[in-house]
Design a protein around this motif. Structure first.
Motif: not given
Length: 605
Positions: A265, A268, A413, A448-449, A452, A478, A482
């Motif tokens: 993670r 990324s 993050d 990146a996510d 989500d 994204w 995304g």
């Protein structure tokens, strides 16, 4: 030949066609009104003369129609009655015209999208008081325990979105994003994203506040005030020296990396910043991400720093990270790293080169000083786990496409992860909530996510506010899928001035919906004129209308609610204007002094 003119009628246009029964009723009541007006005029005239006036009723009306004034107002001069009637009729007519104009202004002109969207819009009631205040108390059971919803200050109700726009420049109820909403905003530069969103949200955050930016304006406006109001520390992560302030802390990205998932993670965030779009689609991007994650996990297990990761990236045959992974039981990861080091040189060099490009910040001593243990004392270590349960403030600054951008994303993050962990110990929701304003997210905070994360951050008491300049800017980071996921998961979406993507504005036009408009036509032929009115459906706001949204205004899409036009509330229109202005002035002075000091040190003056 027919001449046609189109008029908007956003609320239906039923009166345009007219119905005979209604006209008959109106005519009858009009006659009654005229008769009563004459009786009032006669009564007023009788007050200033010795005359009298008969009681109002059907008989009196008959006397008036037949001209029997002697019975209707005996002894009262008829000219005086007529004079009073004329004055009354003029006054009523004037009041009626004025009233009609006032009502029309309040209802808006035909075709006014503000009237079509906002008048009678009950869908957004839950975003305004009292519903919004009641929801705030329900969501913040600990920090607002015992508080009455009616007594809550605006900063406790939620994040201010703006005031409901009404016709003729008026405004209605103030709308708020709740403490479980996720916000996505699209605004061009100088459209109000900093003054109406970033600064007020950081300033009024009830708990910890995080803000990313490529400039120092949010920090300048809020740092001193937040420090005074909360009594807690304001952290400034500025490896690019945007504010020219001295470094007062460091952060270890490897501190809580203990698993393959943790390392992958973290890696990324670095690979996502590679400028070459194709590198994410072929073998180099994924392979480089795997390599960086293997080296980061090895460094974390050996309690090494990010500086050591940078050294390993420049030695494609370094055996130590493989040994560390083997020693700690990560056999598969160690074998994978060994395989990368032993493949043909062309492939290995391509992977290592891509990884070094992604992690180029590890080669910059000034940047590395923020993520490696400092020499001496006076520089504290930042711990995301302590931050999320405080009322502290963190400003993350980096110039667009700067080498430090991956660290901004990684730090943000890490705070999200820490906040989720803390929320689990509070019954599933962080209280007070964390407000994270991610300005320039597509340039300096490429998590990146993130799309989500939007699906569940709000339910954990984490309120992300991602601000982009355009939808396409987000797609570049994204991907289309995304951005569609982020759009679907965001419960509050704001569109400000400067939307120039024709595909987006046309899509928004369809989402806003349609209304009835009346089309009036007149034709003349055979010595007769014909007038007709038809209704048809038309977009409330066409793409050109959306593109013309003014600065300081926004189009709001909230979950399960009709689109709404808002007038945003920048800080300089609120009660904090004097305090914020003083803070900006003080911070600008500090920046100037820091720049001079830095220049003197660089030139040996």
């Amino acid at each position: 030949m027919a001449l046609k003119t189109n008029k908007f009628q956003p609320r239906g246009g039923a009166m345009a066609a007219g119905t005979p029964p209604l006209l008959v009723v109106l005519a009858m009541w009009g006659i009654v009104g005229v008769v009563f007006l004459m009786w009032v005029a006669a009564w007023l005239a009788s007050l200033v003369t010795p005359g009298e006036v008969a009681p109002f009723g059907a008989r009196w009306a008959l006397w008036l129609v037949t001209g029997n004034t002697g019975s209707a107002w005996p002894g009262t001069p008829t000219p005086l009655v007529v004079l009073f009637a004329a004055v009354l009729a003029g006054g009523i007519g004037y009041a009626g015209v004025r009233g009609f104009r006032i009502v029309r202004r309040r209802l808006g002109d035909e075709g006014d999208p503000v009237a079509a969207l906002n008048l009678g819009n009950s869908d957004v009631a839950e975003l305004a008081r009292p519903e919004a205040a009641e929801k705030a108390v329900r969501l913040r059971r600990t920090s607002l325990a015992g508080e009455q919803p009616k007594a809550l200050e605006e900063r406790d109700v939620g994040l201010t979105l703006g005031d409901l726009k009404l016709p003729q420049g008026r405004t209605g109820a103030r709308l708020f994003a709740s403490w479980e909403d996720t916000v996505l905003a699209y605004m061009a530069p100088r459209a109000g994203k900093t003054t109406a969103l970033a600064i007020p949200y950081v300033l009024n955050a009830p708990g910890p506040a995080l803000a990313t930016s490529n400039k120092g304006d949010v920090w300048a406006a809020t740092a001193k005030i937040r420090e005074r109001r909360t009594g807690e520390r304001v952290w400034l992560f500025d490896p690019g020296s945007i504010t020219h302030q001295p470094q007062t802390f460091w952060w270890n990205p490897l501190r809580h990396v203990r698993t393959v998932e943790d390392a992958y993670r973290l890696a990324s965030h670095f690979v996502l910043t590679i400028d070459d779009e194709d590198s994410k689609k072929d073998m180099w991007g994924p392979a480089a991400k795997a390599l960086i994650s293997q080296l980061m996990l090895a460094a974390a297990l050996a309690e090494e720093s990010m500086e050591q990761v940078g050294e390993w990236l420049h030695d494609a045959k370094q055996p130590r990270p493989i040994e560390i992974l083997f020693d700690h039981g990560f056999i598969a990861y160690a074998e994978a790293l060994r395989e990368t080091q032993n493949i043909v040189s062309e492939t290995r060099d391509g992977i290592y080169t891509t990884a070094r490009t992604a992690a180029r910040c590890l080669d910059d001593p000034e940047i590395m000083g923020w993520v490696t243990p400092p020499e001496g004392t006076g520089v504290d270590e930042f711990d995301p786990r302590d931050f999320v349960v405080s009322r502290q403030t963190l400003h993350l600054l980096s110039k667009s496409r700067s080498a430090a951008a991956p660290l901004i994303a990684a730090m943000t993050d890490a705070i999200f992860i820490a906040a989720e962990e803390a929320s689990e110990g509070m019954g599933g929701r962080l209280d007070p909530p964390l407000v994270a304003v991610l300005d320039e997210a597509a340039n300096i905070c490429k998590i990146a996510d993130l799309p989500d994360l939007y699906s569940h951050l709000g339910s954990r008491g984490i309120v992300p506010v991602t601000i982009l300049q355009s939808y396409r800017q987000g797609v570049r980071v994204w991907t289309e899928n995304g951005m569609e996921a982020m759009w679907s998961a965001a419960t509050v979406k704001l569109f400000g001035a400067g939307l120039d993507d024709h595909k987006i504005v046309e899509a928004l036009s369809k989402l806003i919906g349609q209304h009835d408009v009346s089309t009036t036509s007149f034709s003349y032929g055979d010595g007769k004129g014909n007038h007709s009115v038809q209704l048809r459906r038309q977009e409330i706001m066409e793409g050109a209308d959306i593109r013309k949204i003014g600065k300081g205004e926004a189009l709001l899409f909230a979950t399960a609610a009709q689109a709404t036009l808002l007038k945003m509330c920048p800080w300089y229109t609120g009660a904090d204007v004097a305090e914020v202005s003083a803070a900006i002035k003080e911070s600008e002075k500090s920046v100037t002094e820091g720049a001079r000091r830095r220049y003197s040190q660089a030139h040996g003056a």
